[in-house]
Design an enzyme around this catalytic site. Structure first.
Site, PDB file in Angstrom:
ATOM      1  N   ILE A  14       0.413  -1.778   0.775  1.00  0.00           N
ATOM      2  CA  ILE A  14       1.284  -1.525   1.936  1.00  0.00           C
ATOM      3  C   ILE A  14       1.743  -0.083   1.893  1.00  0.00           C
ATOM      4  O   ILE A  14       2.597   0.286   1.098  1.00  0.00           O
ATOM      5  CB  ILE A  14       2.504  -2.467   1.945  1.00  0.00           C
ATOM      6  N   HIS A  15       1.165   0.747   2.728  1.00  0.00           N
ATOM      7  CA  HIS A  15       1.497   2.160   2.691  1.00  0.00           C
ATOM      8  C   HIS A  15       2.448   2.535   3.810  1.00  0.00           C
ATOM      9  O   HIS A  15       2.727   1.739   4.697  1.00  0.00           O
ATOM     10  CB  HIS A  15       0.222   2.986   2.731  1.00  0.00           C
TER      11      HIS A  15
END
Lengths: 85, 540
Positions: A14-15
Site C-alpha cells: 500500500i503506497h
C-alpha cells in the site's frame, strides 16, 4: 458491523498514491472503517494511519466497517482494493 | 538595463536561464507563546493557504504531466487534512509551543512513525512529510522555498548549506550563482560532481532578481542579469565554441590513460552518491573512488539500517559494472551531520569528533556500515577505505573491528567478500609523516588533498576571507604527498590522489613524476585529464 479480509497482491504494497485513493473513497462514507494488520490498526479515513501500517504484498488486512452505509462501503472498498492492491 | 557581476567560475560552462532566489536557512523562533488562540488561528489560515497552493499545483501538474505525477499533491492535501496530524500540531500549540516548533515537532514524530515501518518505500515518504512542513513554514515566513522551484533555473543565493543543496530537484538546477562560497565548499563540490555551471564570490546579489533572465558563464566567471539581445546572441555563440571543444574530448572515450612513454595511470571518478554513477560512467572512468557513504546518512531522518545500506552499496556495485568502487566509511562530524546523530556543537569541528573517531566511539554504528559494505562486496569490485586515520593504534583498532565483523558474518553464515582491499585516507600531516608505518598494514593510500592542505596550512577552506592566504600548491603539501608515495612504494602499495588537486591540470605532471598510481577526479574532468596525461612524456 461488517468484517472482511483482503490479502495484498500488489508487489508494491500500500503506497502513498494508492493509499490516497483509498482514503478519499473511505471519506465518502459515514461508517467508521478500521483496517488492521498483525495487531496494528488504523483508521481508513486518515492517511498517516494507513501509511504507518506499512502493509506489504502477501500480508492480510482485516477490515471492519460499522455504520448506516456499511454495505455500500464494503462493496466500494473491496473493489478499490482489488483494483489497486 | 543589464547588469554584470564578476566572481570566480568553479565548474560547468555557460547557461542562459531564469534566476531562482534561494533564501538562506533561517533559524526559526524557539520561544514559547502566550496567546494560544491567535496561534491556532494562524495555524488554520496557514493550513488552508497550503491546501489552496496544493490544489493549484495539482491542477497545474495534472494538465502538464497527467494524473500519475499530480496525485502526490493530492496525497499532500490529505496529509494536511489528516486529523491526527492537525491534532498533533494543535496539542503542541496548546502547550504553548510556537507554531514553528509545533510544526517541526509534529513533522519529526510523524516522520519517525513512518521510518519505524519496515517498508523502505514508506520510509522514503518521510520526504513528503518534510515537504508539507516546509510548505507550511514558508507560508508563515512569506518565503518561497527551494522545493517550489517550478522551472529549470539558476539558483541565486548568498551561500548554500549541504542540506539545502540536496533539497533541490537536481534535474531543475541549471546553475549556481553564489555571493559567497569557496571552491572547496560542499555546494561547489556537489556542483562539480554534476557539472553544474557555478560561479561564486559574486558581490552583492539582490533577491529582487528572482525570476529575471540571466547569463551565467563559468569560463569568464560572470553573471549578466537582464541581458540585452546582443549579449544573448554572443552567449549562444560562446556556447557553440564550448560544444566543439567537448566533441574533441568525446573522442578520447575508450582510449588508455597512458603517457607518451608508456606510463599508465588509473583514472577514477569521484562519486558522491549512487545517483551520480550513471552520469559518471558516461565520462568513461576506469573505476570509482571515494564513494562518500555519508550522503546516505545525510539524506536520512534516522540511522539507516544495515539492509538499507546494503541495498545502496549493492546497487552501486552492480551499476559500476565490475569496475572498482572505493567505499569510504562514514565521514561525519559536527559541521556535516544529520540531526539524529545528536552530535554536540564543537568549537572546532574540523579538529573534532569526526570520521573514524566517531566510528571508533560509536562502534555499533560503524559495524552496521562495515557489515553492509562487506556483504555488498560479493556483488562487484568493492574496496574499503577509512578516513582521518592519524596513528598506527587507530588503524590497528579499526582493522580489529573489521576482522570482528568478518568473523561475525562467518559465524552467522552470511555471504560476504572476505579479501577486499583495505586502504586509508592520508589527509593529515600526521598520517603523511608516519606513512611508512601505516603502509605495511593496508593495501593502498588515498591522499585527500583538501583536508591535507587545510590541516597542513592551518587554514579553513570554507572561509573566504582567507582566500588571499590560500596557496593551493603549497610546497609543504606537495612534499607530504611525495613522501607518502615513496613510503607506500617501499611496501609495494599503491597510492591515489583525491580532492581538488587531483583535477588540477597544472599539477598532473608533478604527480606523475612523484609516482602516483591513481588520480581520482570529478567526472567532468576525466576526459580533459586523460587528454593531458596522453600529452605528457615523462622520459624527457
Amino acid at each position: 458491523m461488517i468484517q472482511f479480509t483482503y490479502k495484498i497482491k500488489d508487489p508494491a504494497g500500500i503506497h502513498a498514491r494508492p493509499a490516497g485513493i483509498l482514503v478519499k473513497l473511505a471519506n465518502g462514507f459515514k461508517s467508521t472503517i478500521t483496517v488492521s494488520k498483525a495487531g496494528k490498526s488504523g483508521d481508513l479515513k486518515r492517511i498517516f494511519s494507513i501509511m504507518a501500517l506499512g502493509a506489504k504484498q502477501g500480508e492480510q488486512l482485516d477490515i471492519h466497517i460499522e455504520g448506516e452505509d456499511e454495505n455500500q462501503a464494503k462493496e466500494a472498498i473491496l473493489k478499490c482494493l482489488q483494483d489497486n492492491f | 538595463m543589464s547588469k554584470i557581476l564578476t566572481g570566480i567560475g568553479i565548474c560547468g560552462d555557460l547557461v542562459i536561464a531564469p534566476l531562482f532566489y534561494c533564501e538562506q536557512e533561517i533559524s526559526l523562533p524557539t520561544e514559547n507563546i502566550t496567546d494560544i488562540n491567535s496561534e491556532l488561528t494562524r495555524l488554520n489560515q496557514t493550513i488552508s493557504l497550503a491546501k489552496q497552493e496544493l490544489s493549484d499545483l495539482y491542477e497545474k501538474t495534472l494538465k502538464q504531466y497527467g494524473q500519475e505525477k499530480a496525485s502526490i499533491f493530492e496525497v499532500h492535501q490529505m496529509m494536511l487534512d489528516d486529523p491526527d496530524f492537525y491534532e498533533s500540531i494543535k496539542n503542541f500549540i496548546e502547550n504553548k509551543e510556537n507554531i514553528f516548533q509545533a510544526i517541526q515537532k509534529t513533522a519529526h514524530n510523524f516522520a519517525k512513525m513512518l521510518a519505524d515501518t519496515d517498508d523502505p518505500y514508506m520510509q522514503a515518504r518521510v520526504a513528503d512529510i518534510k515537504d508539507i512542513c516546509k510548505r507550511l513554514i514558508s507560508i508563515l515566513l512569506g518565503t518561497k522555498s527551494n522545493y517550489m522551484m517550478e522551472q529549470p533555473s539558476i539558483i541565486l543565493a548568498k551561500d548554500l548549506t549541504p542540506s539545502q543543496v540536496v533539497t533541490f530537484d537536481e534535474s531543475k538546477i541549471l546553475g549556481f550563482a553564489l555571493q559567497e562560497g569557496s571552491a572547496n565548499s560542499h555546494a561547489s563540490i556537489l556542483a562539480k560532481a554534476n557539472s553544474i555551471t557555478t560561479v561564486i564570490n559574486l558581490k552583492e546579489i539582490d533577491k529582487n532578481w528572482n525570476g529575471k533572465t540571466a547569463i551565467l558563464n563559468a569560463h569568464t566567471g560572470t553573471l549578466i542579469i537582464d541581458p540585452s539581445p546582443e549579449q544573448i546572441n554572443q552567449a549562444k555563440k560562446d556556447l557553440e565554441i564550448i560544444k566543439n571543444q567537448k566533441i574533441a574530448l568525446e573522442k578520447l572515450k575508450g582510449t588508455k590513460t597512458s603517457t607518451k612513454d608508456g606510463k599508465t595511470i588509473k583514472l577514477y571518478a569521484n562519486k558522491n552518491d549512487i545517483e551520480d554513477i550513471d552520469k559518471a560512467l558516461n565520462q568513461d572512468p576506469e573505476g570509482f573512488s571515494l564513494f562518500r557513504t555519508e550522503f546516505t546518512y545525510l539524506k536520512a531522518s534516522a540511522y539507516p539500517t544495515e539492509e538499507t545500506l546494503f541495498n545502496v552499496y549493492k546497487e552501486t556495485l552492480i551499476k559500476a559494472k565490475g569496475k572498482e568502487v572505493v567505499f569510504r566509511t562514514l565521514d561525519i562530524g559536527a559541521d556535516k551531520t544529520a540531526p539524529y546523530f545528536n552530535l554536540p556543537k564543537e568549537e572546532n569541528p574540523a579538529l573534532g569528533l569526526r570520521a573514524i573517531r566517531l566510528c571508533l566511539t560509536r562502534q555499533e554504528l560503524f559495524k552496521t556500515q562495515l557489515r553492509a559494505i562487506l556483504r555488498a562486496g560479493a556483488f562487484g569490485n568493492a574496496l574499503i577505505m577509512f578516513p582521518m586515520i592519524i596513528s598506527v593504534k587507530e588503524l590497528d583498532n579499526t582493522l580489529t573491528i573489521l576482522n570482528e565483523v568478518k568473523q561475525e558474518l562467518k559465524t552467522q553464515a552470511i555471504s560476504f567478500k572476505e579479501d577486499l582491499q583495505v586502504g586509508i585516507m592520508i589527509e593529515t600531516p600526521a598520517a603523511a609523516l608516519i606513512s611508512e608505518d601505516l603502509a605495511p598494514k593496508v593495501d593502498f593510500f588515498s591522499i585527500g588533498t583538501n583536508d591535507l592542505t587545510q590541516y597542513t596550512c592551518a587554514l579553513d577552506r570554507q572561509n573566504r576571507e582567507l582566500l588571499p592566504f590560500l596557496d593551493t600548491h603549497h610546497k609543504a603539501v606537495l612534499k607530504l604527498i611525495e613522501m607518502t608515495v615513496q613510503n607506500a612504494h617501499k611496501y609495494n602499495k599503491w597510492v591515489g590522489i583525491c580532492g581538488e588537486l587531483a583535477s588540477d591540470m597544472t599539477l598532473t605532471e608533478t604527480f606523475l613524476r612523484f609516482g602516483v598510481d591513481e588520480l581520482s577526479v570529478t567526472p567532468p574532468n576525466i576526459l580533459p585529464i586523460r587528454q593531458k596525461i596522453q600529452s605528457l612524456d615523462l622520459s624527457k
